[in-house]
Write an enzyme that holds these catalytic residues in place. Structure first.
Site, PDB file in Angstrom:
ATOM      1  N   ASP A 138      -3.592   2.484  -5.748  1.00  0.00           N
ATOM      2  CA  ASP A 138      -2.369   2.596  -4.938  1.00  0.00           C
ATOM      3  C   ASP A 138      -2.089   1.385  -4.066  1.00  0.00           C
ATOM      4  OD1 ASP A 138      -4.492   2.901  -3.251  1.00  0.00           O
ATOM      5  OD2 ASP A 138      -3.659   4.579  -2.136  1.00  0.00           O
ATOM      6  N   GLU A 139      -2.721   0.271  -4.343  1.00  0.00           N
ATOM      7  CA  GLU A 139      -2.499  -0.904  -3.502  1.00  0.00           C
ATOM      8  C   GLU A 139      -2.760  -2.182  -4.281  1.00  0.00           C
ATOM      9  OE1 GLU A 139      -5.486  -1.519  -0.441  1.00  0.00           O
ATOM     10  OE2 GLU A 139      -6.799  -0.066  -1.426  1.00  0.00           O
ATOM     11  N   ASP A 145       0.845  -1.194   0.000  1.00  0.00           N
ATOM     12  CA  ASP A 145       0.000   0.000   0.000  1.00  0.00           C
ATOM     13  C   ASP A 145       0.883   1.248   0.000  1.00  0.00           C
ATOM     14  OD1 ASP A 145      -2.166   1.718   0.236  1.00  0.00           O
ATOM     15  OD2 ASP A 145      -2.327   1.485   2.405  1.00  0.00           O
TER      16      ASP A 145
END
Length: 410
Positions: free
Chosen positions: A102-103, A8
């Site tokens: 984003d992860e 993350d």
């Protein structure tokens, strides 16, 4: 037992701007429109020291920190860094499941044989992302996705947390049920009425025949995940294709005039059409989203399914504005959005072709097959080459839903 990582990026949107502009280092940075009613989308960790967080009104944040740097959202920048991020991770494993921009989850079970320990691998990945992209990441490692996701949230920024079969009850179970991905506010409130506040409460809860079907299914589902008994929770899905493309905009001044609204729909339809064509995709579901100025109203989304797939701006505009006209109650509007979903790349699009075209295609296929056998090498047509190139192109695999709408806290 599998080894799954959840990687993350910390304060993603702010971190992208800091990676792009080195002068922002050690400065309090927030991402938000610099407007009267702006709400902060994300704050970097320097800003958080001033008790500034996502969801705060911008004017209050400025009162807390007079040196606050405010940066407008730049989705193209975020996509650029997301693509670099996921490309970088592919050198460790091809088993990557994109959770959001984003992860992601990574199955490193096989990869791990090349390293001394899970912790060493996590540290190497973390350093690699920071060195190559200047993006800080937190990593959770465990034997299923649920525990890996929770673990990555425990230490930020630049944290590494490992949850295994020996320590998960001590580390995970005392946490609040709000820390479990997939348990939303409504579900948590429902569980609270049953005196379920922690993960331990949930896994220890004894179901009875008096429970509603909704509660029964909810507890059963998450009890399996949180005791490590959900086999599906260990499966990494590498299908990260785009599901929809859309835009939403919150207005500084409420829209009430039809002319303004109509111009917005034209502008946004052209933009969506361009993005569809750039990604070589078409869709046959067009939707619009509206939120009225009245604070008590929620966002409303309505959609229409077309007979044919399209990326045409005029088709998108006409269907979106027709939906709007059908459902608009003539009240002032705070937010509008338009999107296209149920997407296919152009090579998956099913089209009617004539008998002559079928015969022609079959002849070409037979010829390339024969040449391949004679030369003992693969021979394909130009169209087939473009198709395979597209399918293998990583650009369109990174963002699950390519919407220009930022989530709070990134």
């Amino acid at each position: 037992m599998k080894v799954i990582l959840h990687v993350d990026i910390n304060s993603f949107f702010a971190s992208c701007h800091m990676a792009e502009d080195k002068t922002l280092e050690n400065k309090p940075v927030v991402v938000a429109p610099n407007k009267l009613r702006s709400i902060i989308v994300t704050a970097n960790y320097v800003a958080r020291k001033y008790n500034i967080k996502a969801g705060d009104p911008l004017f209050l944040a400025k009162e807390k920190c007079d040196s606050l740097v405010v940066i407008k959202s730049d989705f193209s920048l975020y996509v650029k860094y997301a693509e670099k991020f996921f490309n970088l991770l592919k050198k460790y494993t091809n088993l990557i499941e994109i959770a959001s921009i984003d992860e992601c989850f990574m199955d490193v079970t096989t990869t791990l044989k090349n390293y001394n320990s899970v912790k060493e691998l996590c540290a190497i990945i973390q350093k690699d992302v920071l060195t190559e992209l200047q993006l800080p990441v937190s990593i959770g490692a465990s034997f299923n996705k649920t525990f890996a996701k929770i673990a990555s949230d425990l230490k930020k920024p630049l944290g590494i947390t490992i949850i295994n079969e020996h320590n998960y009850q001590q580390v995970i179970w005392p946490l609040s049920i709000h820390s479990v991905s997939g348990l939303g506010k409504k579900s948590c409130n429902k569980l609270n009425t049953l005196e379920i506040f922690t993960i331990n409460d949930l896994v220890q809860y004894e179901l009875t025949s008096n429970e509603s079907l909704t509660v029964f299914n909810l507890i059963t589902k998450f009890k399996a995940k949180l005791t490590g008994n959900d086999l599906k929770d260990t499966i990494i899905s590498s299908d990260n294709s785009i599901k929809s493309i859309g835009n939403e905009e919150t207005f500084e001044k409420d829209f009430i005039l039809y002319e303004d609204i109509n111009n917005f729909f034209k502008k946004i339809s052209n933009h969506i059409s361009l993005r569809l064509k750039n990604r070589v995709v078409v869709g046959n579901v067009i939707y619009f989203t509206i939120k009225y100025a009245d604070q008590n109203t929620k966002k409303i989304t309505r959609q229409i399914k077309l007979k044919d797939y399209t990326s045409d701006a005029n088709v998108i505009y006409k269907n979106a504005i027709n939906l709007f006209e059908k459902y608009w109650n003539n009240k002032a509007i705070r937010l509008l959005g338009v999107g296209v979903s149920n997407l296919l790349n152009k090579f998956e699009q099913k089209e009617q072709i004539s008998l002559n075209e079928i015969m022609s295609n079959n002849k070409i296929k037979n010829i390339t097959t024969k040449i391949s056998k004679i030369t003992n090498s693969k021979v394909i047509t130009g169209d087939r080459f473009l198709e395979e190139k597209y399918i293998n192109d990583q650009q369109n695999k990174y963002i699950e839903a390519d919407k220009v709408k930022v989530k709070k806290g990134r």
